[in-house]
Design an enzyme around this catalytic site. Sequence first.
Site, PDB file in Angstrom:
ATOM      1  N   GLU A 209       0.803  -1.221   0.000  1.00 46.37           N
ATOM      2  CA  GLU A 209       0.000   0.000   0.000  1.00 46.37           C
ATOM      3  C   GLU A 209       0.833   1.267   0.000  1.00 46.37           C
ATOM      4  O   GLU A 209       0.881   2.004   0.995  1.00 46.37           O
ATOM      5  CB  GLU A 209      -0.974   0.003   1.191  1.00 46.37           C
ATOM      6  CG  GLU A 209      -1.982  -1.122   1.141  1.00 46.37           C
ATOM      7  CD  GLU A 209      -3.090  -0.985   2.167  1.00 46.37           C
ATOM      8  OE1 GLU A 209      -3.062  -0.040   2.971  1.00 46.37           O
ATOM      9  OE2 GLU A 209      -3.997  -1.843   2.163  1.00 46.37           O
ATOM     10  N   GLU A 398      -5.032  -8.679   0.368  1.00 49.97           N
ATOM     11  CA  GLU A 398      -5.706  -8.495   1.661  1.00 49.97           C
ATOM     12  C   GLU A 398      -7.192  -8.293   1.421  1.00 49.97           C
ATOM     13  O   GLU A 398      -7.580  -7.622   0.472  1.00 49.97           O
ATOM     14  CB  GLU A 398      -5.188  -7.254   2.420  1.00 49.97           C
ATOM     15  CG  GLU A 398      -3.820  -7.415   3.011  1.00 49.97           C
ATOM     16  CD  GLU A 398      -3.350  -6.174   3.762  1.00 49.97           C
ATOM     17  OE1 GLU A 398      -4.198  -5.400   4.266  1.00 49.97           O
ATOM     18  OE2 GLU A 398      -2.124  -5.981   3.845  1.00 49.97           O
TER      19      GLU A 398
HETATM   20  C1  BG6 Z   1      -4.514  -2.465   5.445  1.00 46.26           C
HETATM   21  C2  BG6 Z   1      -3.125  -2.749   5.944  1.00 46.26           C
HETATM   22  O1  BG6 Z   1      -4.539  -1.227   4.841  1.00 46.26           O
HETATM   23  O2  BG6 Z   1      -5.507  -2.376   6.410  1.00 46.26           O
HETATM   24  C3  BG6 Z   1      -3.077  -3.649   7.141  1.00 46.26           C
HETATM   25  O3  BG6 Z   1      -2.300  -3.251   4.915  1.00 46.26           O
HETATM   26  C4  BG6 Z   1      -4.099  -3.196   8.160  1.00 46.26           C
HETATM   27  O4  BG6 Z   1      -1.777  -3.625   7.675  1.00 46.26           O
HETATM   28  C5  BG6 Z   1      -5.487  -3.205   7.549  1.00 46.26           C
HETATM   29  O5  BG6 Z   1      -4.043  -3.978   9.304  1.00 46.26           O
HETATM   30  C6  BG6 Z   1      -6.536  -2.697   8.493  1.00 46.26           C
HETATM   31  O6  BG6 Z   1      -6.327  -1.325   8.713  1.00 46.26           O
HETATM   32  P1  BG6 Z   1      -6.501  -0.617  10.100  1.00 46.26           P
HETATM   33  O7  BG6 Z   1      -6.211   0.825   9.851  1.00 46.26           O
HETATM   34  O8  BG6 Z   1      -7.910  -0.835  10.500  1.00 46.26           O
HETATM   35  O9  BG6 Z   1      -5.535  -1.207  11.045  1.00 46.26           O
END
Ligand code: BG6
Length: 492
Positions: A209, A398
């Site tokens: 990202e 993801e």
């Molecule tokens: C993604 C990331 O953008 O979102 C992860 O790559 C992250 O590392 C996930 O855990 C959830 O985001 P957040 O901000 O809710 O922790």
Amino acid sequence: MSLDGLSRRHFATLAGGAALGLSAAPVHPADAGRSEVRAAAENSLAGFPADFRWGTATSAYQIEGAINEDGRGPAIWDRFAHTPGTIIDNSNADVADDHYRLYRDDVQLMKALGATTYRFSIAWPRVFPDGSGTPNPKGLDFYDRLIDELLANGIEPFATLYHWDLPQALQDRFGGWMSRDTAKAFADYAAYVAERLTDRVSHIFTINECSRLVHLGHGLGIDAPGLKLPQAELNQVRHNVALGHGLSVQAIRARGRPGTKVGPAENLVVCIPAIDTPANVRAAEIATRELNGGYLTVILEGQYIDGFLAQAGKDAPKYTAEDLRIISSPIDFLGLNIYKPDHYVLAADNERGFTLAPFPASFPHMDADWLRFGPEAMYWAPRHAAKLWGVRSIYITENGTSSVDEPAADGNVYDLDRVMYLRNYLQQLQRATSQGVPVAGYFLWSLIDNFEWADGYQKRFGIYRVDFKTQRRTPKLSASFYREVIKQNSVV
Ligand code: BG6
């Protein structure tokens, strides 16, 4: 350049023969005359391709802990998390899931799911505690052990090089990603890792990202290093990060085993046709290309498109033609992190060719305001990437959601909202693969609850619940759901 004229030269290898078939869903003669919706629903029963890869994803800083073990240097997230007021619950990731010690148990959790792959990240400060120079002799030992353990359990390791844990030394020395020197140091680190690990790791993601690390880390100050840079500097950071991606692709090609596959893992801005008409679909494609102008579009096209430059105006980054050539170095696959829809798009008779419909306040979301529930994001994002840029191999790197996840009286976590979210997003993914969109695998975020950046331990994304006092892992209902999906290679 016209959209349809975009070349496919940016893809070094082609995924064996999968026809894109994007113009129309394959329709069996018996289906002729039925509605497209009905046909798509029936196609979805076909399940995923036989060689589809199923896995979970994590990142080093969010789970490993052991921040002072075996010569690891400090990361910008150590400094940030220890700065009062940055993390909602005043926590840090000094211990996190203690995965550095418990990795064998965690591999068994994956095995219990029937997962065939695992996406993890390597902590740069373990390998180069000072960011660059002499590698720490023990820096990759943990990953050697982890990789061997995965392989011994029939799980294929996919490694991410950078999931935001920049060595603090590089931030101190020249402002981290504010300098091109960090992009060069990243390439050296990538080369070293490729040389050491590609005997057993055949798929490498460069940067996780780019857009979030730039905007939340350097624009909004929500993520490390907590900067709020003016637009021109922010654009330069963005360019340097993209350059780091390109340089690392080249380094992996030069120093990794032949055949090593490499690509980014990006959270593209997902644009969905508000109503599914050909004109709106076209508008959503145009919007996708334009709104991803600073990341995917430049990586895949090797140019900053007019829309991006016009929007940046006097704050546009400084770059050379050689930079663009490096940034667009051929990749083998595209990783997409997909959580939510970003825009619903309508065709418009204006210069851009689209308008973005505003979200009503009542639009549904999961257990976080930003996490809109829009499963069709999972269909349109890979479809747009394949159509716009000729991408022949895509991984969903993801996808997942946080949930309140309180154990019920019987001790079980019935995370029905997560199951509902996953079922709907996976159905849309199945719709895409059924139509020939070349998605080769899916990594659920996340295996275990972990340190969720500025949300600390307040948000839980795991399909295994973690009791952070005891480090006990307990499967949630969603773990059973995912195991079933993997077993059936299908979701209905
Ligand atoms: C993604 C990331 O953008 O979102 C992860 O790559 C992250 O590392 C996930 O855990 C959830 O985001 P957040 O901000 O809710 O922790």
